[in-house]
Enzyme design. Structure first.
Site, short mmCIF file in Angstrom:
data_model
loop_
_atom_site.label_atom_id
_atom_site.label_comp_id
_atom_site.label_asym_id
_atom_site.label_seq_id
_atom_site.Cartn_x
_atom_site.Cartn_y
_atom_site.Cartn_z
N HIS A 57 0.86 -1.19 0.00
CA HIS A 57 0.00 0.00 0.00
C HIS A 57 0.89 1.24 0.00
CE1 HIS A 57 -3.88 -1.96 1.77
NE2 HIS A 57 -3.32 -2.71 0.83
N GLU A 59 0.97 3.84 1.87
CA GLU A 59 1.46 4.22 3.19
C GLU A 59 2.65 3.36 3.61
OE1 GLU A 59 -3.15 4.36 3.57
OE2 GLU A 59 -1.66 3.35 2.33
N CYS A 87 -6.22 1.86 5.86
CA CYS A 87 -6.85 0.61 6.28
C CYS A 87 -6.27 0.14 7.62
CB CYS A 87 -6.64 -0.46 5.21
SG CYS A 87 -4.91 -1.04 5.09
N CYS A 90 -2.46 -0.49 7.53
CA CYS A 90 -1.67 0.74 7.46
C CYS A 90 -1.72 1.53 8.75
CB CYS A 90 -2.12 1.58 6.27
SG CYS A 90 -1.70 0.79 4.69
#
Length: 162
Positions: A57, A59, A87, A90
């Site tokens: 992801h 992040e 999410c 993260c």
């Protein structure tokens, strides 16, 4: 309503550019920039498809890049700018890295772990609190996602970097 600074806006625009590039590459358009003392120390865009990695992801990539650059897995006094509410995975990484502040754009009603589906950042069970503020350029960030998924379903224009 939270007042965002000019610097917040600058860094979120950077994250939006990263998200736009992710969309062109066929990835869900999310971008992230990690800043310490008004200097970018890590950036990322979604890459799970390209890297065959469910943890890739935006992040996570930004956190990894920053930790390498700073030679420290603790990213204290940092601000993470991300185009979409993070999410669960993260938010967990953000807390473990000791990020001081999180600024995000659009809400994620199905998977957001800051204020939408879950409120992990406020959990008293965690040993670190992250200052979280959302809504910066929320409409722009949200429209990037909407346009991306509309195009993938065949109902929208082809995405390109501006």
């Amino acid at each position: 309503m939270t007042a965002f600074t000019e610097r917040d806006q600058f860094w979120m625009r950077w994250a939006i550019a990263l998200a736009e590039n992710a969309a062109v590459e066929g990835e869900v358009p999310v971008g992230a920039v990690l800043v310490v003392d008004d200097q970018m120390v890590g950036e990322g865009s979604n890459r799970p498809i390209r890297h065959s990695d469910p943890t890739a992801h935006a992040e996570i990539i930004a956190l990894r890049e920053a930790a390498t650059a700073l030679q420290n897995y603790r990213l204290v006094n940092s601000t993470l700018y991300v185009t979409l509410e993070p999410c669960v995975m993260c938010v967990g990484a953000i807390v473990h890295a000791r990020v001081k502040r999180l600024v995000f754009g659009a809400l994620d009603p199905k998977g957001g772990a800051v204020q939408s589906a879950f409120q992990m950042a406020d959990s008293s069970q965690l040993n670190h609190r992250v200052e979280c503020v959302g809504g910066l350029f929320a409409e722009k960030c949200g429209s990037l996602l909407s346009e991306f998924f509309r195009a993938r379903r065949g109902g929208g224009r082809k995405l390109s970097v501006k």
